[in-house]
Design a protein around this motif. Structure first.
Motif, PDB file in Angstrom:
ATOM      1  N   TRP A  35      67.007 -40.234  87.340  1.00 60.05           N
ATOM      2  CA  TRP A  35      67.047 -38.928  87.997  1.00 60.05           C
ATOM      3  C   TRP A  35      66.078 -37.991  87.268  1.00 60.05           C
ATOM      4  CZ3 TRP A  35      69.472 -37.646  92.436  1.00 60.05           C
ATOM      5  CH2 TRP A  35      70.500 -38.477  92.903  1.00 60.05           C
ATOM      6  N   TYR A  36      65.355 -37.222  88.047  1.00 63.48           N
ATOM      7  CA  TYR A  36      64.486 -36.159  87.543  1.00 63.48           C
ATOM      8  C   TYR A  36      64.849 -34.877  88.279  1.00 63.48           C
ATOM      9  CZ  TYR A  36      61.312 -39.363  85.106  1.00 63.48           C
ATOM     10  OH  TYR A  36      60.768 -40.284  84.242  1.00 63.48           O
ATOM     11  N   VAL A  47      65.808 -36.322  83.643  1.00 63.59           N
ATOM     12  CA  VAL A  47      67.216 -35.972  83.472  1.00 63.59           C
ATOM     13  C   VAL A  47      68.002 -37.129  82.856  1.00 63.59           C
ATOM     14  CG1 VAL A  47      69.346 -35.318  84.652  1.00 63.59           C
ATOM     15  CG2 VAL A  47      67.145 -34.338  85.390  1.00 63.59           C
ATOM     16  N   ALA A  48      67.941 -38.310  83.501  1.00 61.80           N
ATOM     17  CA  ALA A  48      68.751 -39.433  83.035  1.00 61.80           C
ATOM     18  C   ALA A  48      68.199 -40.740  83.584  1.00 61.80           C
ATOM     19  CB  ALA A  48      70.202 -39.265  83.466  1.00 61.80           C
ATOM     20  N   VAL A  49      68.500 -41.832  82.879  1.00 65.22           N
ATOM     21  CA  VAL A  49      68.093 -43.168  83.310  1.00 65.22           C
ATOM     22  C   VAL A  49      69.238 -44.134  83.047  1.00 65.22           C
ATOM     23  CG1 VAL A  49      67.019 -43.691  81.073  1.00 65.22           C
ATOM     24  CG2 VAL A  49      66.294 -44.949  83.124  1.00 65.22           C
ATOM     25  N   ILE A  50      69.326 -45.167  83.899  1.00 68.08           N
ATOM     26  CA  ILE A  50      70.371 -46.178  83.748  1.00 68.08           C
ATOM     27  C   ILE A  50      69.741 -47.556  83.905  1.00 68.08           C
ATOM     28  CG2 ILE A  50      71.019 -46.078  86.200  1.00 68.08           C
ATOM     29  CD1 ILE A  50      73.954 -46.485  85.225  1.00 68.08           C
ATOM     30  N   THR A  57      72.359 -46.205  79.127  1.00 68.00           N
ATOM     31  CA  THR A  57      71.947 -44.952  79.743  1.00 68.00           C
ATOM     32  C   THR A  57      71.248 -44.081  78.703  1.00 68.00           C
ATOM     33  OG1 THR A  57      74.095 -43.926  79.250  1.00 68.00           O
ATOM     34  CG2 THR A  57      73.850 -44.948  81.418  1.00 68.00           C
ATOM     35  N   ASN A  58      70.469 -43.135  79.198  1.00 71.52           N
ATOM     36  CA  ASN A  58      69.818 -42.177  78.309  1.00 71.52           C
ATOM     37  C   ASN A  58      69.691 -40.858  79.060  1.00 71.52           C
ATOM     38  OD1 ASN A  58      68.636 -41.331  75.913  1.00 71.52           O
ATOM     39  ND2 ASN A  58      66.575 -41.864  76.583  1.00 71.52           N
ATOM     40  N   ILE A  69      75.222 -40.490  84.452  1.00 75.64           N
ATOM     41  CA  ILE A  69      74.567 -41.326  85.456  1.00 75.64           C
ATOM     42  C   ILE A  69      75.342 -42.632  85.566  1.00 75.64           C
ATOM     43  CG2 ILE A  69      72.952 -42.323  83.784  1.00 75.64           C
ATOM     44  CD1 ILE A  69      70.837 -42.361  86.035  1.00 75.64           C
ATOM     45  N   SER A  70      75.478 -43.122  86.796  1.00 77.24           N
ATOM     46  CA  SER A  70      76.154 -44.393  87.025  1.00 77.24           C
ATOM     47  C   SER A  70      75.551 -45.047  88.255  1.00 77.24           C
ATOM     48  CB  SER A  70      77.667 -44.185  87.214  1.00 77.24           C
ATOM     49  OG  SER A  70      77.925 -43.372  88.344  1.00 77.24           O
ATOM     50  N   ARG A  71      75.934 -46.296  88.497  1.00 76.12           N
ATOM     51  CA  ARG A  71      75.389 -46.989  89.657  1.00 76.12           C
ATOM     52  C   ARG A  71      76.405 -47.971  90.213  1.00 76.12           C
ATOM     53  NH1 ARG A  71      70.084 -49.687  87.814  1.00 76.12           N
ATOM     54  NH2 ARG A  71      70.139 -50.613  89.912  1.00 76.12           N
TER      55      ARG A  71
END
Length: 114
Positions: A35-36, A47-50, A57-58, A69-71
């Motif tokens: 997400w940006y 914003v975040a990465v998964i 995650t970061n 963040i989740s998926r």
């Protein structure tokens, strides 16, 4: 590749929102997702990465401890749970994947205001 964000809106400071990004056109479960956001008058920022299976995650320092963040690899969807929202979180939020090249969704507006 298609990325479609949803879930944005107007929320008061301290409130919560959950963004969703529905992905299609590629093997979703084999790609990390991010997400940006683009605040008003500023450039796009991370914003975040998964990871592919969600075990890593970061986050940007500005959202750590507030955003998650989740998926769901069955639903081909990545989520961004945003809690304790602040006015500075106001931005257009974008879903992103790199698959040979950059792919971006159309964005969803999040406005945090009293």
């Amino acid at each position: 590749v298609q990325l479609v964000e949803s879930g944005g809106g107007l929320v008061q400071p301290g409130g919560s929102l959950r963004l969703s990004c529905l992905a299609s056109g590629f093997s979703f479960s084999t790609y990390g997702m991010s997400w940006y956001r683009r605040p008003p008058g500023k450039g796009r920022e991370f914003v975040a990465v998964i990871s592919t299976i969600g075990d890593s995650t970061n986050y940007a320092d500005s959202v750590k401890g507030r955003f998650t963040i989740s998926r769901d690899n069955v639903k081909n969807t990545v989520y961004l749970q945003m809690n304790s929202l602040k006015s500075e979180d106001t931005a257009v939020y974008y879903c992103f994947v790199f698959r040979n090249r950059e792919y971006w969704g159309q964005g969803t507006q999040v406005t945090v205001s009293a």
